[in-house]
Motif scaffolding. Structure first.
Motif: not given
Ligand SMILES: [Zn+2]
Length: 401
Positions: A265-290
């Motif tokens: 149950x806790x992992x479900x909540x944490x993975x939702x949060x992790x995926x949401x953050x991944x969605x937000x951070x993706x463009x930034x990290x993509x630029x960082x890795x060029x």
């Protein structure tokens, strides 16, 4: 009037470890904390290398140019990525998973045996993660806005299926599980099982000494496949019944209080949060890795970026996960004390786990990294229990086997 001194008894238990043993445990444990950071840096390097090769974009374009087959593209990209990153990480894995364990005398497994098992593990994980990523990328394509919530659902399904199947198909690949043999150990375990409402046909001994000399037991499986398994390392020097009862009482605590379900149950909540953050951070990290040739988050060729962000969040999440399991471990200890009432047996077993988990960390170290309460805290609670629930008229002196 009871004059048992819990603090003194705790100190006495800890003093059964020699200064050399304690120093070694501290070195091993501090090294393990650093491994979290080094492992992340290794995975960042691997992600960067894979992005640089352009291999994944090439595979994705080839498949998509011929026909629009996004499922095929995400499956192949995920499989190639998993294999490639496993191979690139291998030297590090050999150091962290085998060489270092041998250095500290925690395993006597030969390299060939370790590598063979690592290969089997990798094969299973390549297939499972490729299937999971196909599902995640399908969700990103179809539910672009809320894929992270659906993704958590998919993760939960994979975790639950994995937990149910693990004792049936995964664990038997690596170890042999046999019901506890007839004799005093089995009788003690069955009596405790009856008392706690654990099915007594669910208690197994496995040849854990094959991989590791760690003194350990665990609960695995879910629903009908849940079981308590004790490593044969627990019986190396002959079984001490008080100790077996203390440990099995702890594992039954995990079983009876369905800690696995809480974890899911806790992992479900944490993975939702992790995926949401991944969605937000993706463009930034993509630029960082060029990673110019990689598209937005729906492009499977961006998988190394996704994996890197998740690995980063995993590092940040270490204290959260550690605190979650530490809380359940404390609860299982309590269960053992209440139902098995073997504070000395439990302490005798706990002191043996100090070789891979330094017994007296600082409070902040325990909070950040310890997925079990420190051995000192666990023994102190057992001794405090003993002070208020005297089992025998005389307090026994701790003795080492
Ligand atoms: Zn436990």
């Amino acid at each position: 009037m009871n004059t048992f001194d819990a603090a003194a008894a705790t100190a006495q238990w800890l003093a059964t470890l020699s200064p050399q043993e304690t120093a070694r445990a501290v070195a091993y444990t501090h090294g393990s904390h650093w491994l979290i950071l080094w492992s992340f840096l290794v995975s960042a390097l691997v992600a960067w290398i894979i992005v640089r090769t352009g291999l994944l974009t090439a595979i994705r374009s080839r498949i998509e140019r011929r026909r629009r087959r996004p499922v095929m593209a995400s499956f192949l990209v995920a499989a190639v990525y998993s294999i490639l990153s496993w191979v690139l990480t291998l030297p590090w894995s050999i150091y962290a998973g085998w060489y270092r364990e041998r250095q500290y005398g925690l395993t006597s497994q030969a390299f060939g045996g370790w590598l063979g098992e690592a290969l089997i593990g990798a094969a299973i994980s390549v297939v499972v993660s490729a299937l999971m990523l196909v599902a995640i990328y399908a969700l990103i394509r179809r539910a672009r806005r809320f894929w992270w919530a659906w993704g958590a659902g998919v993760t939960a399904a994979f975790i639950v299926i994995g937990l149910v199947l693990s004792p049936l198909v995964i664990e038997p690949i690596f170890n042999t599980y046999t019901p506890a043999p007839n004799g005093p150990v089995r009788d003690a375990v069955v009596a405790l099982a009856t008392q706690t409402g654990t099915p007594s046909d669910k208690i197994f001994i496995y040849d854990g000494s094959k991989q590791s000399d760690r003194y350990t037991a665990n609960v695995s499986g879910l629903f009908g496949t849940a079981r308590v398994a004790m490593s044969d390392t627990m019986f190396k020097q002959g079984a001490d019944l008080a100790e077996v009862r203390g440990v099995v009482g702890h594992e039954m605590g995990h079983y009876v209080h369905v800690h696995i379900l809480w974890t899911v149950a806790i992992l479900i909540v944490l993975s939702a949060l992790a995926f949401w953050l991944t969605d937000r951070l993706y463009p930034l990290v993509r630029r960082l890795l060029r990673a110019d040739r990689v598209g937005d988050i729906s492009d499977p060729a961006g998988l190394p970026i996704l994996a890197l962000i998740l690995a980063f969040l995993g590092v940040l999440g270490t204290p959260v996960l550690a605190t979650m399991t530490r809380t359940m471990e404390a609860d299982a200890d309590r269960f053992s004390l209440v139902h098995a009432n073997e504070p000395d047996g439990l302490s005798k077993a706990l002191i043996k786990t100090a070789e891979y988990r330094a017994p007296s960390p600082s409070a902040i170290e325990e909070f950040l990294f310890y997925d079990h309460p420190s051995v000192e805290n666990r023994i102190r609670r057992a001794m405090e229990w003993k002070a208020t629930h005297p089992p025998q008229p005389l307090a026994e002196q701790p003795t080492r086997p």
